[in-house]
Design an enzyme around this catalytic site. Structure first.
Site, PDB file in Angstrom:
ATOM      1  N   CYS A 383      58.497  37.648  48.356  1.00 25.14           N
ATOM      2  CA  CYS A 383      58.760  36.223  48.577  1.00 25.14           C
ATOM      3  C   CYS A 383      59.261  35.363  47.344  1.00 25.14           C
ATOM      4  O   CYS A 383      60.274  35.833  46.770  1.00 25.14           O
ATOM      5  CB  CYS A 383      57.746  35.372  49.584  1.00 25.14           C
ATOM      6  SG  CYS A 383      58.336  33.914  50.316  1.00 25.14           S
ATOM      7  N   HIS A 509      57.053  38.935  53.718  1.00 24.84           N
ATOM      8  CA  HIS A 509      55.630  39.323  53.357  1.00 24.84           C
ATOM      9  C   HIS A 509      55.180  40.670  53.964  1.00 24.84           C
ATOM     10  O   HIS A 509      54.391  40.763  55.170  1.00 24.84           O
ATOM     11  CB  HIS A 509      54.585  38.288  53.744  1.00 24.84           C
ATOM     12  CG  HIS A 509      54.956  36.977  52.942  1.00 24.84           C
ATOM     13  ND1 HIS A 509      53.967  36.726  51.848  1.00 24.84           N
ATOM     14  CD2 HIS A 509      55.714  36.054  53.252  1.00 24.84           C
ATOM     15  CE1 HIS A 509      54.499  35.540  51.583  1.00 24.84           C
ATOM     16  NE2 HIS A 509      55.721  35.076  51.989  1.00 24.84           N
ATOM     17  N   GLU A 511      52.698  42.416  53.256  1.00 25.90           N
ATOM     18  CA  GLU A 511      51.254  42.570  53.281  1.00 25.90           C
ATOM     19  C   GLU A 511      50.682  42.023  54.656  1.00 25.90           C
ATOM     20  O   GLU A 511      49.407  42.694  54.868  1.00 25.90           O
ATOM     21  CB  GLU A 511      50.707  41.864  52.173  1.00 25.90           C
ATOM     22  CG  GLU A 511      50.749  40.239  52.106  1.00 25.90           C
ATOM     23  CD  GLU A 511      52.079  39.677  51.852  1.00 25.90           C
ATOM     24  OE1 GLU A 511      53.155  40.304  51.535  1.00 25.90           O
ATOM     25  OE2 GLU A 511      52.018  38.211  51.631  1.00 25.90           O
TER      26      GLU A 511
END
Ligand code: GLN
Length: 543
Positions: A383, A509, A511
Site C-alpha cells: 500500500c 494488503h 497480509e
C-alpha cells in the site's frame, strides 16, 4: 428461530486477557469436529468502526472481503478458521446507536420514547442473530469487548441475558474469561478476582457456564474445586489457560483442558475427537525451522506490535511453509536517513515497507526503497510502501524532480501518486476509502503471475491514493513495470522491477488473506527470495 447455537464470550478482572484468541481457539476445535462456526466481535466504543482510530490506540484495522474496517481480532478469526468474515462479524456501539437513531428518524418508533432498553438492546440482539439466521452456521461465537462491570458494556451484557432467555436452555451459553494472578510474595495463585468478576456478571443476571482462567502457573485441583464451588460451575467447566509461547498453541491447550467437550455438552451437541492434524503439521513446521532469515519491517507505528499484526502473522505462516524462522527487525522510518541506512538495512535478507497514512516518516521509507533497489535486497512494498517505491523510482531513476504523492505534498508538480478520481468529492473520513476485495489481472511473464499461478486474483484494499497512470509509460520505459491492473478501471495494483531479483509493490494488503491453512503466496515467495538472497550473500562473503 433457527437451530443455531450461541456462545457468548465475556471477560472479567482486566482487559488484554486474549478473549479473541480463546474464542478463535474454541472455534477451531468446534470446526475440527465438523461444525460450521463463525465468530463475531461486539465492541463497546462509540466509533462506528475502528477505521478512524490511530493504530497506537487500537492496533491494526483489519479489512474484510466485503470492505468492512474492523477490529484486529477478526484477523485472528480468519487466520484460525480459514473462513472469511464480513461486516456482520464486527459491531460497535457507534454502529448500534447510528442504526437506532436512523430508525427513529424514519419514524419506526413513532410515538415511543427511544431507550437503551429495549431499543438499543433489541438492536444488539438483532445484530447477534444476523449470522445465526443466515443458516450458514451451526454455532455463532460472540465475543463481548471490554470487561464486565464497565459502563460501556452494560447494554451488551443485558442483551446477552435476554437472548439467553429467548433462546432457551442448551442454546446459548456464557464462557467467562478471567485472570488468576500469582502473588510471588505469598507464593500463591489467587481466586478472589475471579470470584468477584463472576459475581459482577451475576449482578447483571448472567451466571457464567464455563470459566476460562488465564494463569502463569498450573491451577491445582483444589483451586479448581474452590473456583467451581464459589462460582457455581462444574469442576470440569473450570478451564485453565496457561501462558503459551505462541497463540497457535492455544487450540491444543484448550483441547487438553476439554473446553470443546464441556461447551458441546452444555449446548447438547454431539462431541467427537477434533481432527487437527493439518493444524499440528503447521505447528510442527513453525516450531522446527531448518534455517533462519531476517526481514526488516519499515514502518512508523513500530513501537506497537499490534499495528502490523496481520503482516507479522503472515510471516509466521510463510515461515512455517518454508520451514524457516523469520525474524522481524522493526525499523522506525522516522529515524531512517541516508546517513544511517546502511547500518540499519545492509544485514537484512529482505525488506518490507509497511502501509501507513500521512507525512511522518515517509522520507525514511523512500530512502529504504532506494537502498534495497540498488543493493538487490528482496523488497515487498504494501500500500503506502508500494506508493513510496513508485516515488523513489520516479525521483531517482527517472530524475523527476519533486515527484511525490498528493497525500504528502498537495502542491507537487509531479504527482506520481494521485488522489483517486472517485475520492475527489468525498469529505467524510469514516468508511470512505477504496475498501475490500477487488479483482486484479496479472501480466503474463511477470513475477507475480508466477507466484500466484493465476491470471486474475482478488485482494483487499484500503486506500485513497493511486499510481498516476499519466506517468505509467515513462515509468515502465525506465524499468518499473505495472504487472497487476484492475480489469475495469486500469488502476495499477502491482509494480515490479524485473531487473531486480525480487522487487514487488502492491497497492492492496495481501497480509489480510494469509491464514494457517492458506499461507499467502506473496509472503511465501518473499521469504523464499530472502532465503535465496541470504545464501547467495554467504557464498559471496565466503568466496
Ligand atoms: N495513505 C495511502 C492511501 O491512502 C496508503 C494507505 C495504506 O497504506 N493503507 O492511499
Amino acid at each position: 428461530m433457527t437451530s443455531t447455537k450461541y456462545i457468548f464470550v465475556t471477560g472479567g478482572v482486566t482487559s488484554s486477557l486474549g478473549k479473541g484468541i480463546i474464542a478463535a481457539s474454541l472455534a477451531k476445535l468446534l470446526q475440527a469436529q465438523g461444525y460450521r462456526v463463525t465468530i463475531q466481535k461486539l465492541d463497546p466504543y462509540i466509533n462506528v468502526d475502528p477505521g478512524t482510530l490511530n493504530p497506537y490506540e487500537h492496533g491494526e484495522c483489519y479489512v474484510t472481503e466485503d470492505g468492512a474496517e474492523t477490529d484486529l481480532d477478526l484477523g485472528h478469526y480468519e487466520r484460525f478458521l480459514n473462513v472469511p468474515t464480513s461486516q456482520a462479524n464486527n459491531v460497535t456501539t457507534g454502529r448500534i446507536y447510528q442504526s437506532v437513531i436512523e430508525k427513529e428518524r424514519r419514524g419506526e418508533f413513532l410515538g415511543k420514547t427511544v431507550q437503551v432498553v429495549p431499543h438499543i438492546t433489541d438492536e444488539i440482539k438483532e445484530r447477534i442473530q444476523i449470522l445465526g439466521n443466515s443458516g450458514d452456521y451451526d454455532i455463532v461465537i460472540t465475543e463481548i469487548g471490554g470487561t464486565v462491570g464497565d459502563i460501556e458494556s452494560l447494554p451488551y451484557i443485558e442483551a446477552v441475558r435476554q437472548l439467553r432467555w429467548d433462546l432457551g436452555e442448551n442454546n446459548g451459553i456464557v464462557v467467562h474469561l478471567t485472570l488468576v494472578p500469582y502473588l510471588s510474595a505469598a507464593g500463591e495463585l489467587k481466586t478472589k478476582p475471579t470470584q468477584h468478576s463472576v459475581k459482577t456478571l451475576m449482578e447483571s443476571g448472567i451466571q457464567a457456564d464455563i470459566l476460562v482462567c488465564r494463569t502463569e502457573h498450573d491451577l491445582p485441583s483444589d483451586l479448581r474445586r474452590k473456583l467451581a464451588l464459589f462460582c457455581n460451575v462444574k469442576e470440569e467447566a473450570v478451564i485453565q489457560s496457561i501462558d503459551a509461547s505462541t497463540i497457535y498453541d492455544v487450540p491444543n491447550l484448550m483441547l487438553e483442558e476439554g473446553l470443546d467437550k464441556v461447551v458441546l455438552k452444555k449446548l447438547a451437541l454431539q462431541s467427537t475427537e477434533p481432527d487437527i492434524n493439518r493444524w499440528n503439521a503447521f505447528l510442527n513446521r513453525h516450531k522446527n525451522p531448518k534455517t533462519e532469515v531476517t526481514i526488516g519491517l519499515i514502518g512508523k507505528y513500530v513501537e506497537l506490535q499490534d499495528s502490523y499484526k496481520s503482516i507479522l502473522e503472515a510471516f509466521i505462516h510463510a515461515g512455517a511453509e518454508n520451514e524457516v524462522k523469520v525474524t522481524i527487525e522493526s525499523v522506525h522510518s522516522e529515524y531512517l536517513n541516508s546517513d544511517n541506512i546502511k547500518l540499519k538495512l545492509a544485514h537484512l535478507d529482505g525488506v518490507l515497507v509497511a502501509p501507513g497514512f500521512g507525512e511522518r516518516g515517509i522520507e525514511g521509507k523512500i530512502d529504504a526503497v532506494k537502498f534495497v533497489r540498488e543493493n538487490n535486497i528482496p523488497f515487498l512494498g504494501i500500500c503506502l510502501g508500494m506508493q513510496m517505491a513508485v516515488i523513489e523510482f520516479a525521483r531517482n531513476v527517472l530524475k523527476i524532480e519533486g515527484a511525490d504523492s498528493i497525500e504528502m505534498n498537495p502542491e507537487t508538480k509531479n504527482p506520481v501518486i494521485n488522489l483517486m478520481e472517485e475520492q475527489k468529492s468525498i469529505t467524510d473520513k469514516g468508511g470512505t476509502m477504496r475498501l475490500g476485495a477487488w479483482a486484479c489481472n496479472l501480466k503474463l511473464g511477470s513475477l507475480v503471475r508466477d507466484i500466484y499461478k493465476a491470471e486474475t486474483i482478488k485482494e483487499r484494499h484500503r486506500h485513497r491514493y493511486e499510481f498516476n497512470s499519466e506517468y505509467k509509460a515513462q515509468i515502465e520505459k525506465a524499468g518499473m513495470i505495472a504487472t497487476g491492473l484492475n480489469p475495469d478501471t486500469g488502476l495499477v495494483e502491482i509494480v515490479e522491477v524485473p531487473e531486480h531479483p525480487w522487487f514487488i509493490g502492491v497497492q492492496y494488503h495481501p497480509e489480510y488473506k494469509s491464514t494457517v491453512a492458506n499461507p499467502h503466496p506473496l509472503f511465501v515467495a518473499f521469504v523464499k527470495a530472502a532465503l535465496k538472497y541470504k545464501s547467495k550473500q554467504k557464498s559471496v562473503t565466503m568466496a
